[in-house]
Design a protein around this motif. Structure first.
Motif, PDB file in Angstrom:
ATOM      1  N   VAL A  11       0.857  -1.198   0.000  1.00 62.17           N
ATOM      2  CA  VAL A  11       0.000   0.000   0.000  1.00 62.17           C
ATOM      3  C   VAL A  11       0.891   1.246   0.000  1.00 62.17           C
ATOM      4  O   VAL A  11       0.649   2.204  -0.743  1.00 62.17           O
ATOM      5  N   ARG A  12       1.942   1.228   0.817  1.00 59.73           N
ATOM      6  CA  ARG A  12       2.870   2.368   0.835  1.00 59.73           C
ATOM      7  C   ARG A  12       3.522   2.543  -0.533  1.00 59.73           C
ATOM      8  O   ARG A  12       3.744   3.657  -0.999  1.00 59.73           O
ATOM      9  N   TYR A  15       1.326   4.271  -2.989  1.00 59.78           N
ATOM     10  CA  TYR A  15       1.228   5.716  -2.707  1.00 59.78           C
ATOM     11  C   TYR A  15       2.595   6.407  -2.679  1.00 59.78           C
ATOM     12  O   TYR A  15       2.699   7.545  -2.216  1.00 59.78           O
ATOM     13  N   GLU A  17       5.362   5.897  -1.027  1.00 55.95           N
ATOM     14  CA  GLU A  17       5.974   6.187   0.273  1.00 55.95           C
ATOM     15  C   GLU A  17       7.059   5.182   0.660  1.00 55.95           C
ATOM     16  O   GLU A  17       7.472   5.134   1.813  1.00 55.95           O
TER      17      GLU A  17
END
Lengths: 79, 199
Positions: A11-12, A15, A17
């Protein structure tokens, strides 16, 4: 191949990150691990759909905002 | 250089020096994202428009009085104002809204039509309406993180700090929000063309 990242890391990654080192590990897994590929594809498609959800406010309220700025302090333009 | 090519911070500098055109560009550039964020929280087009107006008025007051000091971070700042106002709205009304005013989001104030075929537009309309409803169905904690990360562009670290949870909890909530949305979309069996949504 030993997976060195978690689903949360994916998920990071989506996005933007993750660190360059984490990016390498995830990109390698995406090339050779079908389970990771499928999970990535599902998450990515869902976030892409979220991008498509966009509502536009009415022109009237936008004009009120612009008029308030032009006539700063005059709250009557907001009514 | 055209105004549309200027960065937010360049436009803000011009606005501080009196350029209303620069402000109009900023409004045009960000109004949809701010409005969408508010709408996803309050679920009502008319309330969302009121709160959009209040958000910009607050921003205008701060900037024109020389109190704006977040150079280069205009949109996140504006989105935080909008988010706080939306949350205040709930606190004042002491309820979580249950009425979904889809009739308020008519075809003329919903989406960008550019270069879409009629068929593609219909699919988009259906999917947009459906997706907006599905977002509302998410558990509050998941919905909050989803709005903060996806629409407010806050980092997971910022979300963790704002909501008082660990970064892993914030990430987990986001992951479940995405998974749940995906499952809900699959369950609805709505025909949608995935190619429409690819960037």
């Amino acid at each position: 191949m030993i997976k060195t990242f978690t689903e949360n890391d994916l998920v990071r990654f989506i996005y933007g990150e993750t660190s360059p080192i984490e990016n390498n590990a995830i990109e390698n897994a995406l090339m050779c691990n079908q389970e990771t590929q499928e999970m990535y594809r599902d998450l990515k498609e869902t976030t892409s759909m979220l991008d498509s959800v966009s509502k536009t406010p009415g022109k009237k309220v936008v004009n009120k905002i612009l008029n308030y700025s032009k006539n700063f302090g005059d709250i009557s333009v907001l009514k | 250089m055209k105004r549309s090519e200027l960065s937010d911070s360049q436009l803000l500098s011009l606005y501080k020096n009196g350029s209303e055109e620069a402000f109009a560009e900023l409004v045009g550039r960000h109004k949809n994202r701010v409005f969408t964020t508010i709408y996803l929280i309050v679920k009502d087009t008319y309330t969302a428009e009121d709160l959009l107006q209040d958000s910009f008025v607050k921003a205008i007051n701060t900037i024109k009085k020389g109190r704006y000091n977040e150079e280069g971070k205009f949109l996140p700042w504006l989105l935080r104002i909008a988010h706080n106002l939306a949350i205040d709205y709930f606190r004042k009304s002491k309820r979580y809204p249950t009425i979904v005013m889809e009739d308020g989001s008519n075809v003329f104030n919903t989406i960008d039509f550019a270069e879409d075929s009629v068929e593609a537009l219909q699919i988009k309309n259906d999917t947009h309406a459906l997706l907006k409803n599905l977002i509302q169905e998410l558990p509050d904690a998941q919905k909050e993180v989803l709005i903060m990360r996806h629409y407010m562009q806050m980092s997971f670290q910022e979300i963790a700090e704002t909501t008082g949870v660990s970064i892993n909890t914030a990430l987990g909530r986001m992951r479940y929000a995405l998974i749940n949305l995906r499952k809900k979309m699959d369950k609805t069996n709505i025909a949608y063309d995935k190619n429409i949504y690819r960037k």
